[in-house]
Design a protein around this motif. Structure first.
Motif, PDB file in Angstrom:
ATOM      1  N   ASP A 242       0.842  -1.198   0.000  1.00  0.00           N
ATOM      2  CA  ASP A 242       0.000   0.000   0.000  1.00  0.00           C
ATOM      3  C   ASP A 242       0.879   1.251   0.000  1.00  0.00           C
ATOM      4  O   ASP A 242       2.098   1.178   0.188  1.00  0.00           O
ATOM      5  N   ASP A 243       0.255   2.395  -0.213  1.00  0.00           N
ATOM      6  CA  ASP A 243       1.000   3.646  -0.339  1.00  0.00           C
ATOM      7  C   ASP A 243       1.781   4.017   0.921  1.00  0.00           C
ATOM      8  O   ASP A 243       2.951   4.414   0.823  1.00  0.00           O
TER       9      ASP A 243
ATOM     10  N   GLU B 181       7.076   4.686   3.445  1.00  0.00           N
ATOM     11  CA  GLU B 181       7.963   4.451   4.586  1.00  0.00           C
ATOM     12  C   GLU B 181       9.305   3.904   4.121  1.00  0.00           C
ATOM     13  O   GLU B 181      10.360   4.338   4.590  1.00  0.00           O
ATOM     14  N   ILE B 182       9.272   2.967   3.175  1.00  0.00           N
ATOM     15  CA  ILE B 182      10.515   2.402   2.658  1.00  0.00           C
ATOM     16  C   ILE B 182      11.290   3.449   1.875  1.00  0.00           C
ATOM     17  O   ILE B 182      12.508   3.596   2.023  1.00  0.00           O
TER      18      ILE B 182
ATOM     19  N   ARG C 287       2.541   0.052   6.301  1.00  0.00           N
ATOM     20  CA  ARG C 287       3.430   0.864   7.149  1.00  0.00           C
ATOM     21  C   ARG C 287       3.908   0.084   8.361  1.00  0.00           C
ATOM     22  O   ARG C 287       5.084   0.170   8.744  1.00  0.00           O
ATOM     23  N   HIS C 288       3.017  -0.699   8.990  1.00  0.00           N
ATOM     24  CA  HIS C 288       3.420  -1.478  10.166  1.00  0.00           C
ATOM     25  C   HIS C 288       4.500  -2.486   9.798  1.00  0.00           C
ATOM     26  O   HIS C 288       5.514  -2.606  10.506  1.00  0.00           O
ATOM     27  N   ALA C 289       4.300  -3.195   8.704  1.00  0.00           N
ATOM     28  CA  ALA C 289       5.298  -4.181   8.280  1.00  0.00           C
ATOM     29  C   ALA C 289       6.623  -3.500   7.947  1.00  0.00           C
ATOM     30  O   ALA C 289       7.696  -4.007   8.302  1.00  0.00           O
ATOM     31  N   ALA C 290       6.558  -2.346   7.290  1.00  0.00           N
ATOM     32  CA  ALA C 290       7.784  -1.633   6.927  1.00  0.00           C
ATOM     33  C   ALA C 290       8.554  -1.201   8.170  1.00  0.00           C
ATOM     34  O   ALA C 290       9.767  -1.380   8.255  1.00  0.00           O
TER      35      ALA C 290
END
Length: 372
Positions: A224-225, A230-231, A263-266
Motif C-alpha cells: 500500500d502507499d 515508509e521504505i 506501514r506497520h510491516a515496513a
C-alpha cells in the motif's frame, strides 16, 4: 521470456577475455534466482520507463534518437555518480534502445593492454561495450582505449625489444559506455573522448516511490502507499537500497504479517534490520555514537574513529561518511571529523557547550588521507 519482457539481464556466455554477453539470457524475477539476479530483473529496459534523473534521461534520449536517425553508432557515453543510482541500468538501456548487443566487462578485469585488445577485437559493428568502474583500468589499457575510441583501431605489438613490430588492427564502429563512481580519477585524455557525460544524482522520495511500486508489481508483492512511502523515506535516495529494503519488508510481511507491505510491516522489518527513520544503518549509528559519546563530538581523525567502531578506515570513509556528510550529521574539518547539531539531536543526546562551534569549522574537500 523474450527480450521485450520487463525483466533484467543475466550473464550466461563468458568470453575468454573475461567479458560476457549480457544479452545472452533474460530472467524472471520469480525464478528463484539469487539476489543479484533478482535485482537485475527489476531494472527498467527502456529509457521511457527509467524513473528519476530527468536531465540525464532527456539528454541521453536525444543522443540515441539522433544516432538512430543517422543510422550510425552514437558517441561514447560516460556515466558517473555514487553506487546504486542506475549507471549499469542505463548502459543496458543504451543497448536496448539501439537494438544492439552489449558486452560487459570492468576496469579491474582489464589490467593489461592485451586484455583490452582481446575484448575490442571480438566486438561486432554497432555493439555496445560497457566498462564498469572504468577509472580502475591500467594505464597501458587506457592508452590503447584512447586510440580505439577515436580511430576504431588498435596496435597489436608483436615481439619484444628492438625487433618489436606494431600491427594495426581495424575495428568496426562501436560505442563505449563507461561507468565510474570517481570521475575525478579518470585522466583528461580519456574523459575528452566521451561525446556525452551524464552525472547521476540521488533520487527524490517521489521517484523512489515510483520505483518501489513498479518493483512490487514485478515481484508480485501487495504493497500500500503508506508502506511504500515508509521504505522510500529510508532508502538514502538510492534505488538499489530501496529495492533491497522492499524485499526485506516483503519477507517480514510473509513470515510475521499478513503478506502485505504496509506501514506497520515496513517499520517492524526495518527496525529488525537496523535501518532507522533517517536511513542510518548499524555502521552509521556506530560512527555517530563513537563521535559523540567517546570523543565529545570531535574533531577526530578518521583512523581513530575507525578503530573505535572496529572497522577499517576505508570502510568508514567510503561507506558511512558520504551519507552522514550529505545529510548533515557529520562535517569534515581540517582537524578531523566533527558531529553536527543534527547528529546530537538524532541520537537524543545533549551536545557539550562547544559542539556547535566544532560543527561549523571550515569543511575540508581535500583528498582521502589528509585528515587521517
Amino acid at each position: 521470456m523474450t527480450a521485450g519482457d520487463a525483466s533484467g539481464f543475466r550473464s550466461e556466455v563468458h568470453e575468454a577475455d573475461g567479458s560476457w554477453d549480457a544479452t545472452a539470457r533474460v530472467v524472471d524475477a520469480e525464478g528463484g534466482e539469487d539476489e543479484r539476479v533478482v535485482e537485475a530483473a527489476l531494472r527498467p529496459r527502456r529509457l521511457a520507463d527509467f524513473p528519476g534523473q530527468p536531465r540525464v534521461r532527456d539528454q541521453l534520449g536525444l543522443v540515441l534518437e539522433a544516432a538512430r536517425r543517422r543510422g550510425s553508432p552514437p558517441d561514447h557515453v560516460l556515466l558517473s555518480g555514487p553506487p546504486g543510482l542506475g549507471k549499469t541500468t542505463l548502459a543496458m538501456i543504451v543497448a536496448a534502445e539501439l537494438e544492439r548487443p552489449i558486452r560487459v566487462t570492468s576496469g579491474p578485469a582489464i589490467q593489461h593492454a592485451g586484455d583490452l585488445a582481446a575484448v575490442l577485437s571480438s566486438l561486432d559493428e554497432g555493439e555496445v561495450l560497457f566498462l564498469d568502474e572504468i577509472h580502475r583500468m591500467s594505464r597501458a589499457a587506457e592508452e590503447m582505449l584512447y586510440l580505439a575510441m577515436e580511430d576504431f583501431r588498435v596496435d597489436v605489438v608483436v615481439g619484444k625489444g628492438p625487433g618489436a613490430t606494431a600491427i594495426p588492427l581495424e575495428l568496426p564502429p562501436f560505442t563505449v559506455v563507461g561507468a565510474t563512481t570517481r570521475a575525478g580519477l579518470l585522466p583528461a585524455p580519456l574523459r575528452d573522448r566521451f561525446g556525452f557525460t551524464g552525472h547521476l544524482d540521488f533520487y527524490a522520495t517521489d521517484d523512489l516511490v515510483t520505483i518501489l511500486r513498479r518493483s512490487a508489481a514485478l515481484l508480485d508483492v501487495e504493497a500500500d502507499d503508506p508502506g511504500v512511502a515508509e521504505i522510500a523515506g529510508r532508502s538514502r535516495g538510492t534505488p538499489r537500497i530501496a529495492n533491497r529494503l522492499l524485499r526485506r519488508v516483503r519477507d517480514w510481511a510473509q513470515v510475521h504479517g499478513e503478506g502485505v507491505v504496509d506501514r506497520h510491516a515496513a517499520r517492524e522489518a526495518l527496525a529488525l534490520f537496523d535501518v532507522d527513520t533517517a536511513g542510518l544503518d548499524r555502521l552509521d549509528r556506530a560512527v555517530l555514537e563513537a563521535l559523540c559519546r567517546r570523543f565529545g563530538g570531535g574533531p577526530v581523525g578518521v583512523s581513530t574513529l575507525a578503530v573505535a567502531v572496529g572497522e577499517e578506515s576505508d570502510t568508514v570513509e567510503t561507506v558511512a561518511e558520504p551519507y552522514l556528510v550529505r545529510e548533515g550529521f557529520m562535517v569534515r574539518t581540517p582537524r578531523g571529523r566533527a558531529a553536527s547539531p543534527r547528529a546530537w539531536q538524532h541520537l537524543g543526546l545533549t551536545p557539550p557547550v562547544d559542539a556547535p562551534a566544532q560543527a561549523v569549522l571550515p569543511i575540508d574537500d581535500g583528498g582521502p588521507g589528509r585528515l587521517g
